[in-house]
Design a protein around this motif. Structure first.
Motif, PDB file in Angstrom:
ATOM      1  N   LEU A   1       0.960  -1.325  -0.111  1.00  0.00           N
ATOM      2  CA  LEU A   1       0.506  -0.022   0.150  1.00  0.00           C
ATOM      3  C   LEU A   1       1.003   1.333  -0.094  1.00  0.00           C
ATOM      4  N   PRO A   2       0.458   2.181  -0.582  1.00  0.00           N
ATOM      5  CA  PRO A   2       1.146   3.662  -1.058  1.00  0.00           C
ATOM      6  C   PRO A   2       1.516   4.352   0.391  1.00  0.00           C
ATOM      7  N   ASP A   3       0.713   4.179   1.018  1.00  0.00           N
ATOM      8  CA  ASP A   3       0.979   4.352   2.371  1.00  0.00           C
ATOM      9  C   ASP A   3       0.746   3.651   4.034  1.00  0.00           C
ATOM     10  N   ARG A   4       0.687   4.221   5.097  1.00  0.00           N
ATOM     11  CA  ARG A   4       0.702   3.598   6.282  1.00  0.00           C
ATOM     12  C   ARG A   4      -1.004   4.216   7.112  1.00  0.00           C
ATOM     13  N   SER A   5      -1.370   5.141   6.337  1.00  0.00           N
ATOM     14  CA  SER A   5      -3.183   5.310   6.508  1.00  0.00           C
ATOM     15  C   SER A   5      -3.737   5.073   6.752  1.00  0.00           C
ATOM     16  N   ALA A   6      -4.807   4.659   8.280  1.00  0.00           N
ATOM     17  CA  ALA A   6      -6.325   3.681   8.667  1.00  0.00           C
ATOM     18  C   ALA A   6      -7.111   3.506   7.323  1.00  0.00           C
ATOM     19  N   ASP A   7      -6.884   5.218   6.821  1.00  0.00           N
ATOM     20  CA  ASP A   7      -8.593   4.586   5.364  1.00  0.00           C
ATOM     21  C   ASP A   7      -7.601   3.674   4.475  1.00  0.00           C
ATOM     22  N   THR A   8      -6.407   4.410   4.340  1.00  0.00           N
ATOM     23  CA  THR A   8      -5.786   2.917   2.360  1.00  0.00           C
ATOM     24  C   THR A   8      -5.749   1.460   3.085  1.00  0.00           C
ATOM     25  N   PHE A   9      -6.164   0.804   4.770  1.00  0.00           N
ATOM     26  CA  PHE A   9      -5.803   0.228   5.488  1.00  0.00           C
ATOM     27  C   PHE A   9      -7.405  -0.454   5.051  1.00  0.00           C
ATOM     28  N   ALA A  10      -7.990   0.342   5.674  1.00  0.00           N
ATOM     29  CA  ALA A  10      -9.584   0.068   5.641  1.00  0.00           C
ATOM     30  C   ALA A  10      -9.932  -0.218   4.544  1.00  0.00           C
ATOM     31  N   ASP A  11      -9.829   0.257   3.279  1.00  0.00           N
ATOM     32  CA  ASP A  11     -10.021   0.196   2.061  1.00  0.00           C
ATOM     33  C   ASP A  11      -9.962  -1.187   1.232  1.00  0.00           C
ATOM     34  N   TRP A  12      -8.400  -1.426   1.624  1.00  0.00           N
ATOM     35  CA  TRP A  12      -8.062  -2.901   0.970  1.00  0.00           C
ATOM     36  C   TRP A  12      -8.296  -3.487   1.165  1.00  0.00           C
ATOM     37  N   LEU A  13      -8.930  -3.982   2.534  1.00  0.00           N
ATOM     38  CA  LEU A  13     -10.173  -5.515   3.373  1.00  0.00           C
ATOM     39  C   LEU A  13     -11.685  -4.265   2.665  1.00  0.00           C
ATOM     40  N   ARG A  14     -12.543  -4.053   2.820  1.00  0.00           N
ATOM     41  CA  ARG A  14     -13.448  -3.922   2.102  1.00  0.00           C
ATOM     42  C   ARG A  14     -13.467  -4.417   0.617  1.00  0.00           C
ATOM     43  N   ARG A  15     -12.229  -4.295  -0.168  1.00  0.00           N
ATOM     44  CA  ARG A  15     -11.868  -4.829  -1.660  1.00  0.00           C
ATOM     45  C   ARG A  15     -11.261  -6.645  -0.775  1.00  0.00           C
ATOM     46  N   HIS A  16     -11.371  -6.624  -0.933  1.00  0.00           N
ATOM     47  CA  HIS A  16     -10.880  -8.012  -0.188  1.00  0.00           C
ATOM     48  C   HIS A  16     -11.272  -8.463   1.402  1.00  0.00           C
ATOM     49  N   PRO A  17     -12.224  -8.699   0.741  1.00  0.00           N
ATOM     50  CA  PRO A  17     -13.232  -9.989   2.156  1.00  0.00           C
ATOM     51  C   PRO A  17     -12.883 -11.020   2.216  1.00  0.00           C
ATOM     52  N   GLY A  18     -12.720 -11.572   3.722  1.00  0.00           N
ATOM     53  CA  GLY A  18     -12.760 -13.105   3.053  1.00  0.00           C
ATOM     54  C   GLY A  18     -11.352 -12.891   4.849  1.00  0.00           C
ATOM     55  N   VAL A  19     -10.252 -12.163   5.375  1.00  0.00           N
ATOM     56  CA  VAL A  19      -9.471 -11.830   5.973  1.00  0.00           C
ATOM     57  C   VAL A  19      -9.908 -12.261   7.305  1.00  0.00           C
ATOM     58  N   ARG A  20      -9.926 -13.403   8.314  1.00  0.00           N
ATOM     59  CA  ARG A  20     -10.516 -13.771   9.637  1.00  0.00           C
ATOM     60  C   ARG A  20      -9.375 -13.471  10.788  1.00  0.00           C
ATOM     61  N   VAL A  21      -8.338 -12.583  10.460  1.00  0.00           N
ATOM     62  CA  VAL A  21      -7.242 -12.542  11.828  1.00  0.00           C
ATOM     63  C   VAL A  21      -6.407 -11.598  11.232  1.00  0.00           C
ATOM     64  N   ILE A  22      -5.724 -10.582  11.764  1.00  0.00           N
ATOM     65  CA  ILE A  22      -5.184  -9.660  11.232  1.00  0.00           C
ATOM     66  C   ILE A  22      -4.195  -9.880  12.852  1.00  0.00           C
ATOM     67  N   CYS A  23      -2.578 -10.052  11.490  1.00  0.00           N
ATOM     68  CA  CYS A  23      -0.994  -9.896  12.682  1.00  0.00           C
ATOM     69  C   CYS A  23      -0.750  -8.532  12.746  1.00  0.00           C
ATOM     70  N   ARG A  24      -0.811  -8.001  13.791  1.00  0.00           N
ATOM     71  CA  ARG A  24      -0.110  -6.311  12.861  1.00  0.00           C
ATOM     72  C   ARG A  24       0.638  -5.724  14.553  1.00  0.00           C
ATOM     73  N   ASP A  25       1.639  -4.680  14.432  1.00  0.00           N
ATOM     74  CA  ASP A  25       2.474  -4.314  15.886  1.00  0.00           C
ATOM     75  C   ASP A  25       1.115  -3.360  16.259  1.00  0.00           C
ATOM     76  N   ARG A  26       1.789  -2.537  17.003  1.00  0.00           N
ATOM     77  CA  ARG A  26       1.006  -2.088  18.399  1.00  0.00           C
ATOM     78  C   ARG A  26       0.255  -0.084  17.878  1.00  0.00           C
TER      79      ARG A  26
END
Length: 299
Positions: free
Chosen positions: A71-96
């Motif tokens: 993704l081109p940046d690390r913003s919440a909106d960009t990440f949320a938009d990707w998740l909406r376009r790719h449904p099916g993720v059950r677990v998200i492993c991330r930093d804090r």
């Protein structure tokens, strides 16, 4: 995994099938992209394109440990938009970080969010290191028994005698590595090897080989390697003086430096104090280890 450019060219040379690096890049670009299958367990983390200025986000399929998108940046909106376009993720492993948490809640509200192992260990290590430094004055040496002589008080922090050796008088690893590389490059240079051949034989980048080949002397290389100016350098003497006066709270010392014009990070100050205290007071320098936790399996 396909390798293009110079790394791929070096590999084909090692396999005795020399191919031009641009040819490898053209071949890789003609490979059709696989259709993206959203993973059930998604790993997300940021990385620096230009440190301190521009950051992007990499997404990993945690089942295969392969990157699936950037993704081109690390913003919440960009990440949320990707998740909406790719449904099916059950677990998200991330930093804090907060941005990915907000993006995950907005784009995949039913997904479970977990902290990855590396960041758990890293955060734990930072917390332990900060606590130990803050309460260092509370630690007292054990009372000597009647049969034992009291041990001398720990030595205070002191700057190394020069840039070539550490506080124990041993050659720094950077110095040893520079000497070894200079000797290897000069030996191959005397044999008439080209810079490209040296890169392949020593497994070094072209810029590194060129620097060692064109240096006027080893002393020039050692001086450049050991006299790198950092933002903390002008304040090290003050830090050591305050530490030896009894102020061992790294956070408090950091605030004092800010008032004096320091523009670096708090972690830099903490690492300098911790390393200096550990290497100065340890009776067995070969066994000194950082309190920062190291994740298992190199994760």
């Amino acid at each position: 995994m396909a390798l293009g450019g110079r790394p791929g060219a070096r590999m084909t040379d090692a396999l005795d099938v020399p191919v031009n690096r641009m040819t490898l890049l053209r071949i890789i670009r003609r490979i059709p992209e696989r259709p993206l299958q959203p993973p059930e367990v998604l790993g997300v983390d940021d990385f620096a394109i230009k440190k301190g200025q521009h950051y992007a986000t990499i997404l990993i399929d945690m089942a295969t440990h392969r990157p699936i998108d950037v993704l081109p940046d690390r913003s919440a909106d960009t990440f949320a938009d990707w998740l909406r376009r790719h449904p099916g993720v059950r677990v998200i492993c991330r930093d804090r970080g907060g941005n990915y948490a907000i993006g995950a809640r907005a784009g995949a509200p039913d997904a479970i969010q977990v902290a990855d192992r590396y960041h758990l260990w890293a955060n734990l290590g930072e917390a332990v290191e900060k606590t130990v430094l803050a309460h260092r004055a509370c630690l007292h040496p054990p009372e000597p028994t009647t049969e034992e002589q009291p041990e001398p008080a720990p030595a205070q922090i002191a700057l190394p005698p020069d840039g070539l050796r550490d506080v124990h008088g041993r050659d720094r690893r950077l110095v040893t590595r520079t000497q070894e590389r200079h000797a290897a490059v000069q030996t191959l240079l005397a044999q008439g090897k080209s810079l490209s051949a040296m890169c392949r034989e020593l497994n070094l980048e072209m810029g590194t080989v060129r620097r060692f080949a064109r240096a006027d002397s080893l002393d020039e290389l050692l001086f450049k390697a050991t006299h790198r100016v950092t933002k903390l350098d002008p304040f090290k003497a003050y830090l050591i003086e305050r530490w030896n006066d009894g102020q061992t709270d790294a956070a408090a010392l950091f605030r004092e430096l800010l008032e004096q014009g320091y523009h670096g990070g708090k972690l830099t100050v903490r690492r300098f104090l911790h390393h200096s205290a550990a290497t100065t007071t340890s009776p067995d320098p070969g066994r000194v280890r950082s309190s920062r936790a190291t994740p298992p399996d190199g994760s």
